[in-house]
Design an enzyme around this catalytic site. Structure first.
Site, PDB file in Angstrom:
ATOM      1  N   GLY A 130       0.823  -1.197   0.000  1.00 48.36           N
ATOM      2  CA  GLY A 130       0.000   0.000   0.000  1.00 48.36           C
ATOM      3  C   GLY A 130       0.869   1.265   0.000  1.00 48.36           C
ATOM      4  N   SER A 144       6.147  -4.925  -1.367  1.00 49.46           N
ATOM      5  CA  SER A 144       5.992  -3.548  -1.807  1.00 49.46           C
ATOM      6  C   SER A 144       6.180  -2.596  -0.625  1.00 49.46           C
ATOM      7  CB  SER A 144       4.639  -3.383  -2.506  1.00 49.46           C
ATOM      8  OG  SER A 144       4.567  -2.168  -3.206  1.00 49.46           O
ATOM      9  N   TRP A 145       5.185  -1.779  -0.265  1.00 45.63           N
ATOM     10  CA  TRP A 145       5.322  -0.921   0.913  1.00 45.63           C
ATOM     11  C   TRP A 145       5.682  -1.753   2.150  1.00 45.63           C
ATOM     12  CZ3 TRP A 145       6.137   3.046   3.899  1.00 45.63           C
ATOM     13  CH2 TRP A 145       5.660   3.033   5.222  1.00 45.63           C
ATOM     14  N   ASP A 194       9.351  -4.472 -13.499  1.00 44.25           N
ATOM     15  CA  ASP A 194       8.624  -3.618 -12.563  1.00 44.25           C
ATOM     16  C   ASP A 194       8.907  -2.155 -12.900  1.00 44.25           C
ATOM     17  OD1 ASP A 194       7.399  -2.341 -10.469  1.00 44.25           O
ATOM     18  OD2 ASP A 194       8.182  -3.682  -8.924  1.00 44.25           O
ATOM     19  N   HIS A 226       5.690  -6.119 -10.855  1.00 46.52           N
ATOM     20  CA  HIS A 226       5.441  -5.852  -9.434  1.00 46.52           C
ATOM     21  C   HIS A 226       4.679  -7.030  -8.819  1.00 46.52           C
ATOM     22  CE1 HIS A 226       5.750  -2.805  -6.308  1.00 46.52           C
ATOM     23  NE2 HIS A 226       4.512  -3.062  -5.929  1.00 46.52           N
TER      24      HIS A 226
END
Length: 326
Positions: free
Chosen positions: A41, A114-115, A271, A299
């Protein structure tokens, strides 16, 4: 489900009071080495719990959380009762420490996507003695250069979509003009609007841009706008990204605490939202880490997910050997 791994099943869950009227949802399943999963996120939440399938639950006690303000944590970002100003990376790290103590965990394996990779690295830098190992997929550090890339520079590959994204901000009355300010700051301001209609419109414009660039090479297609999840996610993403993830110094400026912690970094060559240079820099700054670059994915994607699953299995082998140092 990945062949050979037991079916996912939540055995315990709850809401943990983390202060300021905020509660964090947590869940766990399996037994063995404690492992904490950190979602992306910011604000994506645990979703349907597919992360659990990346672990052998006969070897891992898998713990997942909906980070402050999203998923089943309460109240959600955007709600007047949510303390958005108090929603920062140091507070998320403190939330995780409260959960660790609440669950009686001495130290755990970290997984982040990711985050979630940024948050895992930041937590490990703050509490290296509580980290047994780290597995990250779609590696980010959320430094300003990464944010400017994903919100502006990569628009060179998606000019039609970025033009709509920028035009919305220009026409929204917050003083933004392309080339004269950071678009992420304009959207962060728009997504703090107390007007539900204005907030919803900004969230839709933000998520349309996210969906335009995130899917290449990932083997997935993002669905339509989710009126429950997406406004929360857009609010939290712009809040964190417009404040350099509330990390000073940034992750890459304080890698020394990770020395001696085993880590695996998994990233897709395709990505475009988060170029592999970030994973490479983390790897070069973290002696003993392993970098896996999947040439055909972006990603995320099935090959990356398989590498993620295998990395957790190898880490369990390493940590359960009688001579394991940690």
């Amino acid at each position: 489900m990945t062949a050979g791994l037991p079916a996912a099943r939540t055995t315990r869950s709850g809401l943990l009071d983390v202060g300021s009227g905020q509660s964090m949802y947590w869940e766990e399943t399996g037994s063995g080495l404690p492992a904490l999963y950190l979602h992306g996120g910011p604000g994506a939440g645990l979703g349907r719990g597919g992360y659990v399938e990346r672990f052998d639950r006969t070897r891992y006690r898998v713990i997942g959380v909906d980070q402050r303000g999203c998923g089943r944590s309460l109240p959600p970002a955007g709600d007047p009762a949510h303390d958005l100003d108090g929603n920062t990376t140091p507070r998320l790290i403190a939330d995780l420490e409260l959960l660790r103590i609440h669950l009686g965990v001495e130290a755990w394996v970290l997984n982040g996507v990711s985050w979630g990779a940024t948050l895992a690295l930041a937590y490990a830098q703050a509490h290296p003695e509580r980290v047994l190992g780290i597995v990250l997929m779609a590696v980010t550090t959320t430094r300003r250069a990464e944010v400017d890339w994903i919100t502006e520079t990569v628009g060179a590959l998606y000019p039609e979509d970025w033009d709509r994204f920028a035009a919305f901000a220009e026409n929204a009355g917050v003083g933004y003009r392309r080339g004269e300010g950071r678009i992420v700051e304009a959207y962060a301001q728009l997504l703090r609007s107390p007007d539900p209609a204005a907030h919803d419109a900004a969230a839709r414009a933000w998520m349309a841009w996210e969906h335009a660039h995130i899917g290449i090479g990932s083997g997935r297609s993002d669905g339509p706008f989710d009126p429950v999840r997406d406004p929360v996610m857009a609010t939290l993403i712009t809040h964190y990204w417009s404040h350099d993830a509330f990390l000073d110094p940034p992750v890459l400026g304080r890698m020394d605490p990770l020395s001696g912690i085993p880590g695996v970094l998994i990233h897709g060559r395709l990505d475009v939202s988060g170029p592999v240079i970030t994973a490479w820099r983390v790897h070069r700054s973290w002696p003993g880490s392993e970098l896996i670059v999947e040439e055909t994915e972006g990603h995320g994607g099935p090959r990356m997910v398989q590498a993620w699953t295998e990395a957790n299995a190898r880490l369990a082998d390493r940590l359960t050997r009688p001579e394991a140092p940690r």
